[in-house]
Motif scaffolding. Structure first.
Motif, PDB file in Angstrom:
ATOM      1  N   LEU A 135      28.131  -8.559  -3.302  1.00 45.92           N
ATOM      2  CA  LEU A 135      28.872  -8.386  -2.044  1.00 45.92           C
ATOM      3  C   LEU A 135      29.370  -9.700  -1.447  1.00 45.92           C
ATOM      4  N   ALA A 136      29.054 -10.821  -2.086  1.00 46.17           N
ATOM      5  CA  ALA A 136      29.337 -12.108  -1.452  1.00 46.17           C
ATOM      6  C   ALA A 136      30.823 -12.281  -1.160  1.00 46.17           C
ATOM      7  N   GLU A 137      31.675 -11.769  -2.060  1.00 45.38           N
ATOM      8  CA  GLU A 137      33.121 -11.923  -1.863  1.00 45.38           C
ATOM      9  C   GLU A 137      33.690 -10.819  -0.973  1.00 45.38           C
ATOM     10  N   SER A 138      33.235  -9.580  -1.181  1.00 41.95           N
ATOM     11  CA  SER A 138      33.833  -8.433  -0.465  1.00 41.95           C
ATOM     12  C   SER A 138      33.346  -8.352   0.980  1.00 41.95           C
ATOM     13  N   GLY A 139      32.140  -8.858   1.236  1.00 49.17           N
ATOM     14  CA  GLY A 139      31.608  -8.865   2.596  1.00 49.17           C
ATOM     15  C   GLY A 139      30.526  -7.815   2.806  1.00 49.17           C
ATOM     16  N   TYR A 140      29.829  -7.975   3.911  1.00 51.16           N
ATOM     17  CA  TYR A 140      28.710  -7.078   4.226  1.00 51.16           C
ATOM     18  C   TYR A 140      28.401  -7.213   5.701  1.00 51.16           C
ATOM     19  N   ARG A 141      27.583  -6.302   6.203  1.00 46.50           N
ATOM     20  CA  ARG A 141      27.222  -6.306   7.624  1.00 46.50           C
ATOM     21  C   ARG A 141      25.714  -6.492   7.750  1.00 46.50           C
ATOM     22  N   LEU A 142      25.309  -7.309   8.727  1.00 52.22           N
ATOM     23  CA  LEU A 142      23.899  -7.537   9.049  1.00 52.22           C
ATOM     24  C   LEU A 142      23.644  -6.964  10.431  1.00 52.22           C
ATOM     25  N   VAL A 143      22.617  -6.082  10.541  1.00 54.39           N
ATOM     26  CA  VAL A 143      22.378  -5.365  11.804  1.00 54.39           C
ATOM     27  C   VAL A 143      20.898  -5.399  12.170  1.00 54.39           C
ATOM     28  N   PHE A 144      20.611  -5.766  13.424  1.00 51.52           N
ATOM     29  CA  PHE A 144      19.302  -5.553  14.030  1.00 51.52           C
ATOM     30  C   PHE A 144      19.485  -4.475  15.089  1.00 51.52           C
ATOM     31  N   ASN A 145      18.820  -3.330  14.961  1.00 47.65           N
ATOM     32  CA  ASN A 145      18.833  -2.341  16.032  1.00 47.65           C
ATOM     33  C   ASN A 145      17.679  -2.633  16.988  1.00 47.65           C
ATOM     34  N   VAL A 146      17.965  -2.572  18.279  1.00 53.62           N
ATOM     35  CA  VAL A 146      16.928  -2.789  19.301  1.00 53.62           C
ATOM     36  C   VAL A 146      17.016  -1.653  20.307  1.00 53.62           C
ATOM     37  N   GLY A 147      15.937  -0.884  20.414  1.00 51.08           N
ATOM     38  CA  GLY A 147      15.866   0.142  21.454  1.00 51.08           C
ATOM     39  C   GLY A 147      16.535   1.450  21.097  1.00 51.08           C
ATOM     40  N   ASP A 148      16.377   2.393  21.998  1.00 47.91           N
ATOM     41  CA  ASP A 148      16.802   3.770  21.734  1.00 47.91           C
ATOM     42  C   ASP A 148      18.310   3.922  21.567  1.00 47.91           C
ATOM     43  N   THR A 205       0.820  -1.224   0.000  1.00 47.06           N
ATOM     44  CA  THR A 205       0.000   0.000   0.000  1.00 47.06           C
ATOM     45  C   THR A 205       0.847   1.264   0.000  1.00 47.06           C
ATOM     46  N   ILE A 206       2.134   1.156   0.363  1.00 47.85           N
ATOM     47  CA  ILE A 206       3.042   2.269   0.068  1.00 47.85           C
ATOM     48  C   ILE A 206       4.259   1.703  -0.658  1.00 47.85           C
ATOM     49  N   PRO A 207       4.831   2.500  -1.561  1.00 54.57           N
ATOM     50  CA  PRO A 207       5.863   1.964  -2.445  1.00 54.57           C
ATOM     51  C   PRO A 207       7.222   1.820  -1.766  1.00 54.57           C
ATOM     52  N   ALA A 208       8.004   0.913  -2.313  1.00 56.22           N
ATOM     53  CA  ALA A 208       9.400   0.752  -1.898  1.00 56.22           C
ATOM     54  C   ALA A 208      10.135   0.148  -3.086  1.00 56.22           C
ATOM     55  N   GLU A 209      11.460   0.317  -3.070  1.00 52.35           N
ATOM     56  CA  GLU A 209      12.272  -0.288  -4.134  1.00 52.35           C
ATOM     57  C   GLU A 209      12.606  -1.714  -3.718  1.00 52.35           C
ATOM     58  N   VAL A 210      11.734  -2.625  -4.123  1.00 52.18           N
ATOM     59  CA  VAL A 210      11.845  -4.009  -3.664  1.00 52.18           C
ATOM     60  C   VAL A 210      12.979  -4.722  -4.405  1.00 52.18           C
ATOM     61  N   VAL A 211      13.802  -5.429  -3.639  1.00 48.00           N
ATOM     62  CA  VAL A 211      14.908  -6.201  -4.207  1.00 48.00           C
ATOM     63  C   VAL A 211      14.523  -7.676  -4.274  1.00 48.00           C
ATOM     64  N   LEU A 212      13.814  -8.147  -3.278  1.00 49.13           N
ATOM     65  CA  LEU A 212      13.466  -9.567  -3.177  1.00 49.13           C
ATOM     66  C   LEU A 212      12.141  -9.724  -2.442  1.00 49.13           C
ATOM     67  N   ASP A 213      11.351 -10.665  -2.921  1.00 45.96           N
ATOM     68  CA  ASP A 213      10.035 -10.915  -2.308  1.00 45.96           C
ATOM     69  C   ASP A 213       9.929 -12.422  -2.108  1.00 45.96           C
ATOM     70  N   SER A 214       9.882 -12.872  -0.857  1.00 42.63           N
ATOM     71  CA  SER A 214       9.708 -14.299  -0.572  1.00 42.63           C
ATOM     72  C   SER A 214       8.368 -14.459   0.147  1.00 42.63           C
ATOM     73  N   PRO A 215       7.886 -15.679   0.315  1.00 40.32           N
ATOM     74  CA  PRO A 215       6.599 -15.845   1.004  1.00 40.32           C
ATOM     75  C   PRO A 215       6.589 -15.257   2.420  1.00 40.32           C
ATOM     76  N   LEU A 216       7.719 -15.264   3.105  1.00 43.19           N
ATOM     77  CA  LEU A 216       7.749 -14.809   4.497  1.00 43.19           C
ATOM     78  C   LEU A 216       8.378 -13.437   4.674  1.00 43.19           C
ATOM     79  N   ARG A 227      21.334 -13.013   2.420  1.00 44.68           N
ATOM     80  CA  ARG A 227      22.422 -13.583   1.601  1.00 44.68           C
ATOM     81  C   ARG A 227      22.147 -13.373   0.125  1.00 44.68           C
ATOM     82  N   ARG A 228      20.904 -13.572  -0.290  1.00 43.03           N
ATOM     83  CA  ARG A 228      20.567 -13.410  -1.707  1.00 43.03           C
ATOM     84  C   ARG A 228      20.696 -11.941  -2.134  1.00 43.03           C
ATOM     85  N   VAL A 229      20.321 -11.021  -1.264  1.00 42.24           N
ATOM     86  CA  VAL A 229      20.510  -9.593  -1.552  1.00 42.24           C
ATOM     87  C   VAL A 229      22.006  -9.303  -1.738  1.00 42.24           C
TER      88      VAL A 229
END
Ligand code: AMP
Length: 116
Positions: free
Chosen positions: A76-89, A12-23, A68-70
């Motif tokens: 980025l699979a070879e050069s590396g990347y960071r995965l982050v969950f922010n929690v709280g203020d 209902t609001i747009p985004a630049e979608v890279v991947l869409d899975s069932p979940l 991983r698929r993104v």
């Protein structure tokens, strides 16, 4: 409940979608901090990583596989990347719908916090 990421998940609001899975859905962050900055969200509303329950394992696995698929899609699979969950203020969490930041495309320092 009016949740911006639920609205992106439902289309209902747009985004630049890279991947869409069932979940999960992966879309580019509006204010990227690196050449690749993608958010992976569960389609079901979960407030944040501190709310994950034992039965949510399938969602978490799907989010990590999407991340991983993104990374592969953005080369980025070879050069590396960071995965982050922010929690709280203190972490700067601003949107109350679980999201995994996939950040890469440039060398990143560690530790990640800015000097105050
Ligand atoms: P966090 O600080 O972990 O809660 O991250 C929330 C992220 O969502 C920020 O990096 C924002 O730039 C991003 N964001 C907020 N609204 C949108 C939107 N409509 N589309 C894409 N990214 C968004």
């Amino acid at each position: 409940m009016d949740c911006i990421f639920c609205r992106i998940a439902s289309g209902t609001i747009p985004a630049e979608v890279v991947l869409d899975s069932p979940l999960s859905l992966a879309f580019r962050d509006l204010s990227p901090v690196a050449p690749t900055h993608v958010l992976v969200i569960p389609k079901r509303h979960i407030a944040h990583a501190g709310e994950i329950q034992p039965g949510d394992g399938d969602i978490l696995a799907d989010m990590l596989i999407c991340a991983r698929r993104v990374a592969e899609f953005d080369g980025l699979a070879e050069s590396g990347y960071r995965l982050v969950f922010n929690v709280g203020d203190d972490a700067g969490n601003s949107v109350p719908h679980l999201h995994l930041h996939v950040i890469g495309g440039t060398p990143m320092g560690w530790p990640p916090f800015a000097q105050q």
